[in-house]
Write a protein that holds these residues in place. Structure first.
Motif, short mmCIF file in Angstrom:
data_model
loop_
_atom_site.label_atom_id
_atom_site.label_comp_id
_atom_site.label_asym_id
_atom_site.label_seq_id
_atom_site.Cartn_x
_atom_site.Cartn_y
_atom_site.Cartn_z
N VAL A 284 -2.34 2.46 8.95
CA VAL A 284 -3.46 3.09 8.23
C VAL A 284 -3.32 4.61 8.21
N THR A 285 -3.03 5.21 9.36
CA THR A 285 -2.92 6.67 9.40
C THR A 285 -1.75 7.16 8.56
N GLY A 286 -0.64 6.40 8.55
CA GLY A 286 0.50 6.80 7.73
C GLY A 286 0.17 6.79 6.25
N ALA A 287 -0.55 5.75 5.82
CA ALA A 287 -0.93 5.66 4.41
C ALA A 287 -1.89 6.79 4.02
N LEU A 288 -2.90 7.02 4.86
CA LEU A 288 -3.88 8.06 4.55
C LEU A 288 -3.26 9.45 4.61
N ALA A 289 -2.37 9.65 5.59
CA ALA A 289 -1.79 10.98 5.77
C ALA A 289 -1.04 11.44 4.54
N LEU A 290 -0.29 10.53 3.92
CA LEU A 290 0.50 10.94 2.77
C LEU A 290 -0.31 10.96 1.49
N TRP A 291 -1.21 9.97 1.31
CA TRP A 291 -1.81 9.77 0.00
C TRP A 291 -3.23 10.31 -0.15
N CYS A 465 -7.12 -2.61 9.37
CA CYS A 465 -7.99 -2.20 10.48
C CYS A 465 -8.59 -3.41 11.19
N VAL A 466 -9.01 -4.40 10.43
CA VAL A 466 -9.57 -5.62 11.04
C VAL A 466 -8.51 -6.31 11.90
#
Length: 530
Positions: A284-291, A465-466
């Motif tokens: 999740v953090t990797g996806a949010l960090a980039l996008w 996350c779930v």
């Protein structure tokens, strides 16, 4: 006077070292413990021909240096995301290639982590970190000079940055574990992991604003290498190498075979389930960090306003810093307090963070089309819950794994969490968005198409996350037994180090029994470790 024992069958050697009280008070003293199991002697670290205690003041200086280096690591990692639109335009690349920038870095990072984990459990850790950070500094600086015709050279150099970071991330937490124990360790890990959100946020802020100041995005990659050289000097002159297991009373604990380490880690259920939970966090953090920053720029565009890349990156950076700071602090302090009443508090807090994060991420994506302020607020709350577990997961690893396996365990966790987490999530999100763009009319690079395709692709993150929450709940089922086993094994290592005989066989496998009849018959008690 040192006393050597014959090696075990996996070449474990334990050495007695003298205790010296001439320096300032040591970090760990026997008076700090409340139970018989925790009563351990004061410890010393050998430097050259003298024995030197690592006092509290020196330990805090070491923590400050490790924090600064960790902050710089994450600052460099997310500088790319802060200028992603400029890089996309400069190299004329699509979303999948944007995601590949993060993926190749993480892939290199996770592949080299086991190598540095193996070295970190066997050789001088400060020298390994020094070489890795120096290498990272050189390749980061070199990447800022790659011409627009050679994107794949730039891609390779970003991948090599992961080599340097792997040398640090697998080793630094084990040094903290050897300096501090119990509640002190929890607090020091909290400080150390503050560097993740703060460094990530500074990456967005410094990267985008330095690029804006100089008019070229390449200058964003030239800030951290200068600071990296300062880090190298600080490791050499400030960081002292503590003995492995020092905070638990050991002064010269040696490793078992690498195969034995892996076999025992795989059997450690708390370690495995917490690693899988952390994998979901990394995804999740990797996806949010980039996008996230690019997504919000497109969100602002479709609402009729003109986004400014530097302003969006600045705001997202500030949100990341504050959410991370609050989340890490609440997680660590909640862990410290709740463990007094519930020994399963750590994995339960992690599960709570992941499950609570889910609805806020989901509704942030829903509202992103209509209300920018509400979207930012939801992202902030979601990130705060997501950050509850950063220091806690590290603490779990350190107390369910014995001192001589911690670097290997860190490496195993990094490999797993990144291989199945943020190594693939940025690329996966970009690939899904590009595939979905064929179903939309108009230019695939237009803000409208970019927004809707990224929005649909990012809906994957709440479901992950779930899944992460479920893994942390599973960890809670085994955490007490695994922690007790690790404590007992560490105590045996310390006792053998103090002069106990040891029969043939791997000293760290199976149950531990110290027979009273043998103790009565022999002046030196015998420890049977079947």
């Amino acid at each position: 006077m040192s006393q050597n024992f014959p090696p075990f069958d996996d070449t474990v050697q334990l050495e007695i070292m003298p205790v010296d009280f001439s320096d300032e008070s040591p970090i760990i003293q026997s008076a700090d413990y409340n139970s018989d199991e925790d009563m351990l002697p004061p410890v010393v670290m050998r430097t050259g021909n003298q024995d030197e205690e690592i006092g509290k003041r020196k330990g805090y200086f070491i923590i400050a240096v490790l924090f600064f280096i960790n902050l710089l690591n994450y600052m460099d990692r997310f500088t790319i995301a802060g200028v992603l639109k400029d890089i996309q335009n400069f190299y004329d690349i699509e979303n999948r290639e944007d995601g590949l920038l993060q993926t190749i870095f993480i892939a290199s990072y996770m592949v080299f982590s086991p190598i540095f984990g193996y070295l970190g459990d066997r050789y001088v850790r400060k020298f390994i970190m020094t070489g890795g950070i120096l290498f990272w500094t050189v390749v980061t600086f070199a990447g800022s000079f790659v011409p627009k015709e050679y994107f794949y050279i730039f891609l390779i150099l970003r991948g090599l940055v992961g080599v340097g970071e792997a040398s640090y991330s697998t080793i630094a937490p084990t040094i903290i574990a050897d300096l501090f124990a119990k509640e002190q360790r929890t607090r020091m890990l909290m400080i150390f992991y503050f560097a993740i959100p703060v460094g990530s946020g500074l990456g967005y802020i410094v990267g985008s604003n330095v690029a804006k100041l100089f008019g070229q995005w390449q200058y964003a990659l030239r800030v951290t290498p200068i600071l990296g050289l300062i880090c190298v000097a600080m490791i050499i002159f400030i960081v002292k190498e503590p003995k492995r297991g020092m905070s638990e009373g050991g002064t010269n604990l040696h490793h078992t075979s690498f195969l034995t380490d892996l076999k025992e880690l795989v059997k450690n259920k708390s370690f495995i389930f917490s690693t899988l939970g952390f994998t979901c966090v990394a995804f999740v953090t990797g996806a949010l960090a980039l996008w996230a920053a690019l997504f919000m720029q497109d969100s602002i565009s479709i609402q009729g306003s003109k986004p400014d890349q530097a302003s969006v990156s600045l705001l997202f950076g500030v949100i990341t810093v504050i959410a991370g700071f609050v989340g890490v602090a609440l997680g660590a302090e909640g862990s410290r307090r709740l463990k007094q009443y519930n020994p399963r508090a750590d994995p339960l807090i992690c599960a709570f963070g992941m499950l609570s994060c889910t609805p806020f991420l989901f509704f942030a994506l829903v509202f992103s089309e209509h209300n920018t302020a509400a979207t930012w607020a939801l992202i902030f709350i979601g990130e705060t819950f997501l950050c509850l577990n950063w220091s806690i997961v590290a603490d779990i690893l350190l107390y369910v794994v014995i001192p001589t396996r911690r670097s290997t365990a860190e490496a195993f966790q990094i490999l797993t969490s990144h291989a199945l987490g943020d190594a693939g999530s940025p690329y996966l999100i970009g690939q899904v968005a590009d595939l979905l763009s064929s179903n939309f009319k108009g230019d695939p690079q237009s803000p409208q198409v970019q927004f809707y395709t990224l929005q649909l692709a990012l809906y994957i993150t709440p479901f992950i996350c779930v899944l992460g929450g479920a893994f942390f709940l599973a960890t809670a089922l085994f955490i007490e037994d695994d922690k007790e086993k690790a404590n007992k094994l560490t105590q045996v290592l310390v006792k053998v180090q103090e002069g106990l005989d040891n029969p043939a066989g791997d000293p760290l496998e199976g149950e531990i029994t110290i027979t009273s009849s043998e103790q009565a018959q022999r002046s030196r008690p015998k420890t049977n470790i079947a």
